[in-house]
Write an enzyme that holds these catalytic residues in place. Structure first.
Site, short mmCIF file in Angstrom:
data_model
loop_
_atom_site.label_atom_id
_atom_site.label_comp_id
_atom_site.label_asym_id
_atom_site.label_seq_id
_atom_site.Cartn_x
_atom_site.Cartn_y
_atom_site.Cartn_z
N LYS A 1 0.81 -1.23 0.00
CA LYS A 1 0.00 0.00 0.00
C LYS A 1 0.84 1.27 0.00
CE LYS A 1 -0.52 0.54 5.01
NZ LYS A 1 -1.47 0.77 6.12
N ARG B 1 -5.94 -0.79 18.40
CA ARG B 1 -6.56 -0.66 17.09
C ARG B 1 -7.45 -1.88 16.94
NH1 ARG B 1 -3.34 0.19 11.43
NH2 ARG B 1 -3.64 -2.07 11.34
#
Length: 362
Positions: free
Chosen positions: A36, A134
């Site tokens: 990414k 997270r």
């Protein structure tokens, strides 16, 4: 045309060789490369997919994975979705992704149903939250985790491939032997409780690689996911440069569109800038200011380092970046090209922006 991102594939290959040596040869882990950071750039993907020591190619966007799934599978490797699947993209996940990271049973149930429709068995990595806060099932809730595993194992079209953790990205919690040992201990409990063997216990990202060199990666961790370590050569736990890597495989070039002497302090009442922030300015008197044709829409100003060390970035707006070139030894002119190394944030934005050209060095 400018701005332009220069991608040196030879240097990236050198970085990949270096992190593969650490991860696989020294650490005995499988290697998952995260694409990414360069927005799944096709030439970079082809180089990574062909590398003999890379086992998985991963991304957080299904669209990126779809663009290269065929290339990766032809190399006998797996595509991996790092971000938890959205319910709205389940069909695309099952179609293009071999292994997805999950923490919600409602999502896994949908994946199971869709995999059945597509005649597939979809692999999942169950994410565990070790305190970075997270994604993941919270590690202290062992009963919840074991019950989730029990349900997953009963799904006809889902394979529990393993468990994993993400650290550093949100809470900035650094991977250590003690917190990662909680993950390996949990893997052992899952295996014992259900008489299974997990294929993967993924111990994090580029912030975990330093543990291999220190000899402190817990036994039982058998996979790392590397993006920034590969692209920029960084150990993201402490910011050190990894042995054998370079940070200049990616260079941003931008063109000077204005060069004038002006005051360093704006004149008038200071309000907020285009992004709603109230800026602070240092009075440097009259300075030579260069404006380059790139701004916050296309890069991260705090993540740019001029290769001319005597240039300072003062700030910018959506489409302009203002530089102090007063102390530079170079007599710049309008039209000249300035070059910058990029940090992670700058790399993400420039690679994603359609307004930044790409040029390859092979």
């Amino acid at each position: 045309m400018y701005p332009k991102l220069i991608i040196d594939l030879k240097k990236l290959k050198g970085n990949l060789d270096a992190v593969a040596n650490i991860t696989k040869d020294q650490g005995g882990c499988s290697l998952m490369i995260v694409t990414k950071g360069l927005c799944a750039d096709p030439q970079m993907v082809q180089m990574v997919a062909a590398h003999e020591k890379v086992d998985f190619l991963a991304d957080s966007r299904v669209k990126n994975l779809a663009s290269y799934a065929e290339v990766v599978r032809k190399q006998g490797k797996m595509t991996v979705l790092l971000r938890l699947p959205m319910h709205s993209e389940i069909a695309e996940v099952v179609k293009h992704v071999d292994l997805s990271f999950n923490s919600e049973l409602s999502t896994i149930r949908l994946l199971n149903e869709e995999a059945g429709k597509q005649g597939k068995k979809h692999k999942i990595l169950l994410m565990i939250d070790l305190g970075d806060l997270r994604e993941g099932l919270f590690y202290q809730n062992e009963d919840v985790i074991l019950r989730a595993v029990e349900e997953i194992l009963q799904m006809a079209n889902i394979e529990l491939y393993g468990i994993g953790v993400n650290l550093t990205c949100y809470g900035a919690i650094i991977p250590k032997n003690d917190n990662l040992s909680n993950l390996t201990a949990l893997a052992e409990k899952i295996e014992k409780a259900h008489s299974i063997k997990l294929n993967m216990v993924s111990g994090g990202n580029s912030s975990s690689i330093y543990l291999i060199e220190k000899g402190e990666l817990p036994e039982g961790i058998n996979n790392l996911r590397l993006g920034e370590a590969f692209l920029l050569g960084n150990d993201t736990a402490y910011g050190a440069k990894l042995p054998g890597t370079t940070g200049d495989a990616l260079i941003l070039e931008a063109q000077i569109i204005e060069l004038q002497e002006k005051p360093s302090l704006p004149i008038g009442e200071v309000g907020v800038d285009a992004f709603g922030q109230k800026p602070y300015y240092e009075d440097r008197g009259i300075i030579k200011r260069a404006i380059i044709g790139i701004g916050k829409q296309d890069t991260e100003l705090d993540s740019m380092t001029p290769l001319d060390e005597k240039i300072e970035i003062l700030g910018g707006s959506s489409d302009h970046t203002i530089l102090d070139v007063t102390k530079s030894d170079t007599a710049y002119q309008v039209g000249d090209i300035l070059r910058f190394e990029l940090g992670y944030g700058g790399m993400l934005k420039t690679a994603t922006s359609p307004y930044v050209e790409k040029e390859y060095v092979k």
